[in-house]
Design a protein around this motif. Sequence first.
Motif, PDB file in Angstrom:
ATOM      1  N   GLY A 278       0.790  -1.228   0.000  1.00 26.83           N
ATOM      2  CA  GLY A 278       0.000   0.000   0.000  1.00 26.83           C
ATOM      3  C   GLY A 278       0.817   1.269   0.000  1.00 26.83           C
ATOM      4  N   ALA A 279       2.043   1.232   0.476  1.00 31.44           N
ATOM      5  CA  ALA A 279       2.892   2.419   0.502  1.00 31.44           C
ATOM      6  C   ALA A 279       4.306   1.992   0.118  1.00 31.44           C
ATOM      7  CB  ALA A 279       2.878   3.073   1.880  1.00 31.44           C
ATOM      8  N   VAL A 280       4.649   2.199  -1.152  1.00 29.73           N
ATOM      9  CA  VAL A 280       5.938   1.733  -1.655  1.00 29.73           C
ATOM     10  C   VAL A 280       7.093   2.413  -0.939  1.00 29.73           C
ATOM     11  CG1 VAL A 280       7.402   1.606  -3.710  1.00 29.73           C
ATOM     12  CG2 VAL A 280       4.958   1.145  -3.895  1.00 29.73           C
ATOM     13  N   ASP A 281       6.938   3.720  -0.636  1.00 34.25           N
ATOM     14  CA  ASP A 281       8.037   4.440  -0.003  1.00 34.25           C
ATOM     15  C   ASP A 281       8.244   4.034   1.456  1.00 34.25           C
ATOM     16  OD1 ASP A 281       5.792   5.538   1.093  1.00 34.25           O
ATOM     17  OD2 ASP A 281       6.121   7.559   0.333  1.00 34.25           O
ATOM     18  N   ALA A 282       7.356   3.190   2.009  1.00 35.31           N
ATOM     19  CA  ALA A 282       7.523   2.712   3.381  1.00 35.31           C
ATOM     20  C   ALA A 282       8.349   1.428   3.445  1.00 35.31           C
ATOM     21  CB  ALA A 282       6.160   2.479   4.035  1.00 35.31           C
ATOM     22  N   VAL A 283       8.710   0.878   2.297  1.00 33.56           N
ATOM     23  CA  VAL A 283       9.479  -0.361   2.253  1.00 33.56           C
ATOM     24  C   VAL A 283      10.967  -0.039   2.280  1.00 33.56           C
ATOM     25  CG1 VAL A 283      10.008  -2.422   0.903  1.00 33.56           C
ATOM     26  CG2 VAL A 283       7.663  -1.575   1.018  1.00 33.56           C
ATOM     27  N   GLU A 284      11.655  -0.599   3.253  1.00 34.07           N
ATOM     28  CA  GLU A 284      13.097  -0.396   3.339  1.00 34.07           C
ATOM     29  C   GLU A 284      13.843  -1.357   2.431  1.00 34.07           C
ATOM     30  OE1 GLU A 284      16.589  -0.046   6.759  1.00 34.07           O
ATOM     31  OE2 GLU A 284      14.771  -1.196   7.183  1.00 34.07           O
ATOM     32  N   SER A 285      13.465  -2.631   2.455  1.00 33.95           N
ATOM     33  CA  SER A 285      14.109  -3.629   1.603  1.00 33.95           C
ATOM     34  C   SER A 285      13.138  -4.769   1.369  1.00 33.95           C
ATOM     35  CB  SER A 285      15.401  -4.162   2.239  1.00 33.95           C
ATOM     36  OG  SER A 285      15.117  -4.888   3.427  1.00 33.95           O
ATOM     37  N   ILE A 286      13.322  -5.456   0.229  1.00 27.93           N
ATOM     38  CA  ILE A 286      12.503  -6.624  -0.107  1.00 27.93           C
ATOM     39  C   ILE A 286      13.405  -7.643  -0.778  1.00 27.93           C
ATOM     40  CG2 ILE A 286      11.763  -5.482  -2.249  1.00 27.93           C
ATOM     41  CD1 ILE A 286       9.207  -7.161  -2.101  1.00 27.93           C
ATOM     42  N   ARG A 287      13.315  -8.889  -0.303  1.00 25.42           N
ATOM     43  CA  ARG A 287      14.149  -9.981  -0.825  1.00 25.42           C
ATOM     44  C   ARG A 287      13.254 -11.168  -1.185  1.00 25.42           C
ATOM     45  NH1 ARG A 287      19.526  -8.977   0.469  1.00 25.42           N
ATOM     46  NH2 ARG A 287      20.091 -11.165   0.058  1.00 25.42           N
ATOM     47  N   PHE A 288      13.524 -11.760  -2.351  1.00 24.25           N
ATOM     48  CA  PHE A 288      12.772 -12.927  -2.827  1.00 24.25           C
ATOM     49  C   PHE A 288      13.764 -14.038  -3.124  1.00 24.25           C
ATOM     50  CE2 PHE A 288      10.828 -15.339  -6.402  1.00 24.25           C
ATOM     51  CZ  PHE A 288       9.761 -15.848  -5.688  1.00 24.25           C
ATOM     52  N   GLN A 289      13.579 -15.188  -2.411  1.00 27.24           N
ATOM     53  CA  GLN A 289      14.506 -16.309  -2.528  1.00 27.24           C
ATOM     54  C   GLN A 289      15.932 -15.864  -2.188  1.00 27.24           C
ATOM     55  OE1 GLN A 289      12.457 -18.780  -2.352  1.00 27.24           O
ATOM     56  NE2 GLN A 289      13.279 -20.007  -4.018  1.00 27.24           N
ATOM     57  N   GLY A 290      16.050 -14.926  -1.215  1.00 28.05           N
ATOM     58  CA  GLY A 290      17.354 -14.461  -0.776  1.00 28.05           C
ATOM     59  C   GLY A 290      17.967 -13.391  -1.654  1.00 28.05           C
ATOM     60  N   GLU A 291      17.332 -13.048  -2.789  1.00 30.81           N
ATOM     61  CA  GLU A 291      17.864 -12.056  -3.704  1.00 30.81           C
ATOM     62  C   GLU A 291      17.096 -10.745  -3.542  1.00 30.81           C
ATOM     63  OE1 GLU A 291      20.474 -12.424  -5.542  1.00 30.81           O
ATOM     64  OE2 GLU A 291      20.774 -14.540  -5.015  1.00 30.81           O
ATOM     65  N   PRO A 292      17.795  -9.593  -3.501  1.00 33.20           N
ATOM     66  CA  PRO A 292      17.099  -8.303  -3.352  1.00 33.20           C
ATOM     67  C   PRO A 292      16.325  -7.948  -4.616  1.00 33.20           C
ATOM     68  CG  PRO A 292      19.457  -7.984  -3.715  1.00 33.20           C
ATOM     69  CD  PRO A 292      19.270  -9.448  -3.541  1.00 33.20           C
ATOM     70  N   LEU A 293      15.164  -7.287  -4.424  1.00 35.78           N
ATOM     71  CA  LEU A 293      14.328  -6.822  -5.525  1.00 35.78           C
ATOM     72  C   LEU A 293      14.278  -5.299  -5.517  1.00 35.78           C
ATOM     73  CD1 LEU A 293      11.262  -9.265  -5.378  1.00 35.78           C
ATOM     74  CD2 LEU A 293      13.321  -9.462  -6.760  1.00 35.78           C
ATOM     75  N   ASP A 294      14.097  -4.734  -6.685  1.00 36.05           N
ATOM     76  CA  ASP A 294      13.936  -3.288  -6.838  1.00 36.05           C
ATOM     77  C   ASP A 294      12.473  -3.004  -7.159  1.00 36.05           C
ATOM     78  OD1 ASP A 294      14.114  -0.614  -7.251  1.00 36.05           O
ATOM     79  OD2 ASP A 294      15.497  -0.702  -8.963  1.00 36.05           O
ATOM     80  N   LEU A 295      11.758  -2.339  -6.206  1.00 35.61           N
ATOM     81  CA  LEU A 295      10.339  -2.053  -6.435  1.00 35.61           C
ATOM     82  C   LEU A 295      10.142  -1.089  -7.600  1.00 35.61           C
ATOM     83  CD1 LEU A 295       8.904  -1.783  -2.815  1.00 35.61           C
ATOM     84  CD2 LEU A 295       8.643  -3.626  -4.459  1.00 35.61           C
TER      85      LEU A 295
END
Length: 311
Positions: A278-295
């Motif tokens: 709901g708030a993209v700018d509230a996400v500090e980091s996101i990882r999928f299968q241990g790999e970082p993603l760029d929103l």
Amino acid sequence: MATDENSQPAMREPVGRQLQKAREASGLSVSDVAGAQHLRPSVIQAIESGNYSQIDSELFLKGYVRTYAKQVGLDADAVIADLDQELEPIRQQREQEHEANPLVDIERRRRRKRQLAKTLIFLAILGIAGYLAFALLVPEPEAGGVQSGASDPADVLAVPDSGEGAVSGQSVLPGALAESGNLGTSEEPNVENPVAEDTSPGPLTEQIPAVVETPDPALENRSGLAEATDIVRLQISFIDDCWVQVSDATGKRLVNALLRNGDEIDVSGQAPLRVVIGAVDAVESIRFQGEPLDLGDYRSVNNRSEFSLTI
């Protein structure tokens, strides 16, 4: 007729209009309400104008409206009840659009193929197990055949010095009789040599390992059955308040909550995962299968992003 009309409940104002009036009565601006919820002013304007299509997820819409109602002093439960009535036509329209989406049909076909593959693997394992049980438990008739065959040459060569017995001996074991040099004598060595050669278990024993070694493919199939389902992992950390919803391929909701500053989620489920932020700018980091993603690689509308993750 007048009595019937008076008995019907009066229509309440739209939710957006109720919130707008309460905001103006409280002396708050659109920016004040948007800032308190960490939203863009355009989102508050869309709620007040009843343009709910600008907010894709009903979950986030209700969260925004509930917080808005509490902020301006309205009964949040009553406002949400009115909102449910307004959203019913939109729900039906979205359901029709969802069923008409070709991606939904593709996902159904994938699930059917996975189920069919699991069934075929299970049947293959049962077939191999049944074959092994039959091969190991049923007695082998070849062993008796060799023993009976070994006694036949001895019986032929044990016949007395008659002409017919000598001829029969020559037709069965010509090499052994030729070495003796005399058809009427030296019968015992001739009996021992052909029997020793005919009773050799070589051809029989070479067939047995072929049956015993077959369990290896069955073990490989069992491991293939365990890998038919893809389980993936998603990790997200937050630096501000944010509504988050995560569902797996089976429709199970892994996360459905409002996360705060400093919160983290770490969930696993069957791929693909459907993620709503709901708030993209509230996400500090996101990882999928241990790999970082760029929103930034995913489409964002009004600081909100919705996407799917798969292997």
